[in-house]
Write a protein that holds these residues in place. Structure first.
Motif, PDB file in Angstrom:
ATOM      1  N   PHE A 190      -8.017 -33.100   1.806  1.00 26.73           N
ATOM      2  CA  PHE A 190      -7.987 -31.895   0.976  1.00 26.73           C
ATOM      3  C   PHE A 190      -6.925 -32.036  -0.108  1.00 26.73           C
ATOM      4  CE2 PHE A 190      -7.010 -27.291   0.328  1.00 26.73           C
ATOM      5  CZ  PHE A 190      -8.245 -26.928  -0.181  1.00 26.73           C
ATOM      6  N   ALA A 191      -5.791 -32.640   0.232  1.00 28.20           N
ATOM      7  CA  ALA A 191      -4.744 -32.883  -0.766  1.00 28.20           C
ATOM      8  C   ALA A 191      -5.281 -33.750  -1.895  1.00 28.20           C
ATOM      9  CB  ALA A 191      -3.527 -33.533  -0.109  1.00 28.20           C
ATOM     10  N   ARG A 192      -6.019 -34.814  -1.554  1.00 27.10           N
ATOM     11  CA  ARG A 192      -6.617 -35.668  -2.588  1.00 27.10           C
ATOM     12  C   ARG A 192      -7.589 -34.867  -3.442  1.00 27.10           C
ATOM     13  NH1 ARG A 192      -6.846 -39.333   1.728  1.00 27.10           N
ATOM     14  NH2 ARG A 192      -9.041 -38.846   2.094  1.00 27.10           N
ATOM     15  N   ALA A 193      -8.380 -34.022  -2.793  1.00 26.11           N
ATOM     16  CA  ALA A 193      -9.403 -33.262  -3.515  1.00 26.11           C
ATOM     17  C   ALA A 193      -8.796 -32.307  -4.532  1.00 26.11           C
ATOM     18  CB  ALA A 193     -10.273 -32.491  -2.530  1.00 26.11           C
ATOM     19  N   VAL A 194      -7.683 -31.671  -4.181  1.00 27.51           N
ATOM     20  CA  VAL A 194      -7.091 -30.698  -5.101  1.00 27.51           C
ATOM     21  C   VAL A 194      -5.968 -31.287  -5.938  1.00 27.51           C
ATOM     22  CG1 VAL A 194      -7.787 -28.707  -3.713  1.00 27.51           C
ATOM     23  CG2 VAL A 194      -5.518 -29.713  -3.360  1.00 27.51           C
ATOM     24  N   GLY A 195      -5.669 -32.576  -5.719  1.00 32.24           N
ATOM     25  CA  GLY A 195      -4.719 -33.266  -6.582  1.00 32.24           C
ATOM     26  C   GLY A 195      -3.255 -33.009  -6.294  1.00 32.24           C
ATOM     27  N   VAL A 196      -2.912 -32.835  -5.015  1.00 31.75           N
ATOM     28  CA  VAL A 196      -1.497 -32.699  -4.657  1.00 31.75           C
ATOM     29  C   VAL A 196      -1.042 -33.948  -3.913  1.00 31.75           C
ATOM     30  CG1 VAL A 196      -1.553 -30.179  -4.645  1.00 31.75           C
ATOM     31  CG2 VAL A 196      -1.934 -31.417  -2.506  1.00 31.75           C
ATOM     32  N   ALA A 197       0.260 -34.076  -3.761  1.00 29.96           N
ATOM     33  CA  ALA A 197       0.866 -35.313  -3.266  1.00 29.96           C
ATOM     34  C   ALA A 197       0.313 -35.776  -1.918  1.00 29.96           C
ATOM     35  CB  ALA A 197       2.376 -35.159  -3.194  1.00 29.96           C
ATOM     36  N   ASP A 198       0.315 -34.910  -0.919  1.00 25.09           N
ATOM     37  CA  ASP A 198      -0.140 -35.335   0.401  1.00 25.09           C
ATOM     38  C   ASP A 198      -0.438 -34.136   1.292  1.00 25.09           C
ATOM     39  OD1 ASP A 198       2.333 -34.439   1.552  1.00 25.09           O
ATOM     40  OD2 ASP A 198       3.249 -36.350   1.030  1.00 25.09           O
ATOM     41  N   GLY A 199      -0.865 -34.433   2.504  1.00 25.45           N
ATOM     42  CA  GLY A 199      -1.258 -33.401   3.445  1.00 25.45           C
ATOM     43  C   GLY A 199      -0.114 -32.525   3.921  1.00 25.45           C
TER      44      GLY A 199
ATOM     45  N   ILE B  45      -0.267 -29.331   2.064  1.00 30.67           N
ATOM     46  CA  ILE B  45      -1.386 -28.519   2.542  1.00 30.67           C
ATOM     47  C   ILE B  45      -0.989 -27.811   3.838  1.00 30.67           C
ATOM     48  CG2 ILE B  45      -3.776 -28.530   3.353  1.00 30.67           C
ATOM     49  CD1 ILE B  45      -3.397 -29.238   0.315  1.00 30.67           C
ATOM     50  N   ARG B  46      -0.361 -28.534   4.754  1.00 34.42           N
ATOM     51  CA  ARG B  46       0.065 -27.931   6.022  1.00 34.42           C
ATOM     52  C   ARG B  46       1.102 -26.837   5.786  1.00 34.42           C
ATOM     53  NH1 ARG B  46      -1.114 -33.202   7.320  1.00 34.42           N
ATOM     54  NH2 ARG B  46       0.992 -34.001   7.009  1.00 34.42           N
ATOM     55  N   ARG B  47       1.959 -27.001   4.799  1.00 32.24           N
ATOM     56  CA  ARG B  47       2.926 -25.949   4.467  1.00 32.24           C
ATOM     57  C   ARG B  47       2.219 -24.710   3.936  1.00 32.24           C
ATOM     58  NH1 ARG B  47       7.219 -29.892   1.548  1.00 32.24           N
ATOM     59  NH2 ARG B  47       8.178 -30.701   3.443  1.00 32.24           N
ATOM     60  N   TRP B  48       1.178 -24.910   3.128  1.00 37.22           N
ATOM     61  CA  TRP B  48       0.389 -23.771   2.653  1.00 37.22           C
ATOM     62  C   TRP B  48      -0.234 -23.051   3.836  1.00 37.22           C
ATOM     63  CZ3 TRP B  48      -2.993 -26.500  -1.589  1.00 37.22           C
ATOM     64  CH2 TRP B  48      -2.199 -26.811  -2.699  1.00 37.22           C
ATOM     65  N   GLU B  49      -0.787 -23.835   4.767  1.00 36.40           N
ATOM     66  CA  GLU B  49      -1.484 -23.250   5.908  1.00 36.40           C
ATOM     67  C   GLU B  49      -0.544 -22.530   6.872  1.00 36.40           C
ATOM     68  OE1 GLU B  49      -5.227 -26.376   5.890  1.00 36.40           O
ATOM     69  OE2 GLU B  49      -3.770 -26.501   7.522  1.00 36.40           O
ATOM     70  N   LYS B  50       0.709 -22.907   6.883  1.00 41.09           N
ATOM     71  CA  LYS B  50       1.712 -22.228   7.713  1.00 41.09           C
ATOM     72  C   LYS B  50       2.313 -21.023   7.000  1.00 41.09           C
ATOM     73  CE  LYS B  50       3.519 -26.239  10.187  1.00 41.09           C
ATOM     74  NZ  LYS B  50       4.752 -27.043  10.333  1.00 41.09           N
ATOM     75  N   GLY B  51       2.139 -20.947   5.696  1.00 35.44           N
ATOM     76  CA  GLY B  51       2.727 -19.871   4.915  1.00 35.44           C
ATOM     77  C   GLY B  51       4.129 -20.188   4.431  1.00 35.44           C
ATOM     78  N   ASP B  52       4.557 -21.445   4.597  1.00 31.18           N
ATOM     79  CA  ASP B  52       5.881 -21.859   4.133  1.00 31.18           C
ATOM     80  C   ASP B  52       5.938 -21.979   2.614  1.00 31.18           C
ATOM     81  OD1 ASP B  52       6.643 -22.027   6.783  1.00 31.18           O
ATOM     82  OD2 ASP B  52       6.427 -24.212   6.891  1.00 31.18           O
ATOM     83  N   ARG B  53       4.817 -22.322   1.995  1.00 31.75           N
ATOM     84  CA  ARG B  53       4.696 -22.448   0.535  1.00 31.75           C
ATOM     85  C   ARG B  53       3.360 -21.873   0.118  1.00 31.75           C
ATOM     86  NH1 ARG B  53       7.046 -27.623  -1.933  1.00 31.75           N
ATOM     87  NH2 ARG B  53       6.929 -26.264  -3.723  1.00 31.75           N
TER      88      ARG B  53
ATOM     89  N   MET C  26      -5.040 -16.732  -1.920  1.00 29.81           N
ATOM     90  CA  MET C  26      -5.576 -16.997  -0.589  1.00 29.81           C
ATOM     91  C   MET C  26      -4.431 -16.923   0.414  1.00 29.81           C
ATOM     92  SD  MET C  26      -8.067 -20.291  -1.215  1.00 29.81           S
ATOM     93  CE  MET C  26      -9.288 -20.054   0.057  1.00 29.81           C
ATOM     94  N   THR C  27      -4.747 -16.391   1.557  1.00 28.97           N
ATOM     95  CA  THR C  27      -3.754 -16.356   2.631  1.00 28.97           C
ATOM     96  C   THR C  27      -3.700 -17.731   3.295  1.00 28.97           C
ATOM     97  OG1 THR C  27      -5.328 -15.741   4.361  1.00 28.97           O
ATOM     98  CG2 THR C  27      -4.315 -13.925   3.090  1.00 28.97           C
ATOM     99  N   PRO C  28      -2.639 -18.008   4.053  1.00 29.24           N
ATOM    100  CA  PRO C  28      -2.587 -19.286   4.782  1.00 29.24           C
ATOM    101  C   PRO C  28      -3.813 -19.504   5.674  1.00 29.24           C
ATOM    102  CG  PRO C  28      -0.428 -18.291   4.761  1.00 29.24           C
ATOM    103  CD  PRO C  28      -1.377 -17.269   4.167  1.00 29.24           C
ATOM    104  N   ALA C  29      -4.254 -18.453   6.358  1.00 25.27           N
ATOM    105  CA  ALA C  29      -5.426 -18.576   7.226  1.00 25.27           C
ATOM    106  C   ALA C  29      -6.683 -18.876   6.414  1.00 25.27           C
ATOM    107  CB  ALA C  29      -5.609 -17.304   8.050  1.00 25.27           C
ATOM    108  N   GLU C  30      -6.802 -18.277   5.238  1.00 19.71           N
ATOM    109  CA  GLU C  30      -7.965 -18.532   4.381  1.00 19.71           C
ATOM    110  C   GLU C  30      -7.958 -19.962   3.852  1.00 19.71           C
ATOM    111  OE1 GLU C  30      -8.828 -14.079   2.572  1.00 19.71           O
ATOM    112  OE2 GLU C  30      -7.298 -15.339   1.614  1.00 19.71           O
ATOM    113  N   ILE C  31      -6.785 -20.463   3.522  1.00 23.94           N
ATOM    114  CA  ILE C  31      -6.694 -21.856   3.050  1.00 23.94           C
ATOM    115  C   ILE C  31      -7.149 -22.795   4.147  1.00 23.94           C
ATOM    116  CG2 ILE C  31      -5.119 -23.692   2.317  1.00 23.94           C
ATOM    117  CD1 ILE C  31      -3.418 -21.425   0.992  1.00 23.94           C
TER     118      ILE C  31
END
Length: 73
Positions: free
Chosen positions: A20-29, A32-40, A1-6
């Motif tokens: 969303f972080a809780r839903a997918v089981g990651v540490a925190d938001g 998620i924001r890094r994914w959405e920016k394309g940083d990770r 998924m692209t950052p925009a799609e996420i």
């Protein structure tokens, strides 16, 4: 998924980055924001789950319920 799609997928679920972080089981938001920016990028099984969730009916409801149930835990 692209950052925009996420981001679009998360918003379509009506979830904050924290929920969303809780839903997918990651540490925190922040992650998620890094994914959405394309940083990770999500990787491994999590990337596959997110791809499926965006395409398979009913998975979105499961993620929403998971975000709510894990917030009380």
């Amino acid at each position: 998924m692209t950052p925009a799609e996420i981001r679009a997928f998360r918003k379509s679920l009506g979830l904050s980055a924290e929920a969303f972080a809780r839903a997918v089981g990651v540490a925190d938001g922040r992650l998620i924001r890094r994914w959405e920016k394309g940083d990770r990028e999500p990787h491994g099984s999590l990337a596959v789950i997110m791809e499926l969730a965006a395409q398979v009916d009913g998975v979105d409801d499961w993620l929403i319920a998971r975000s709510q149930s894990t917030s009380a835990a």
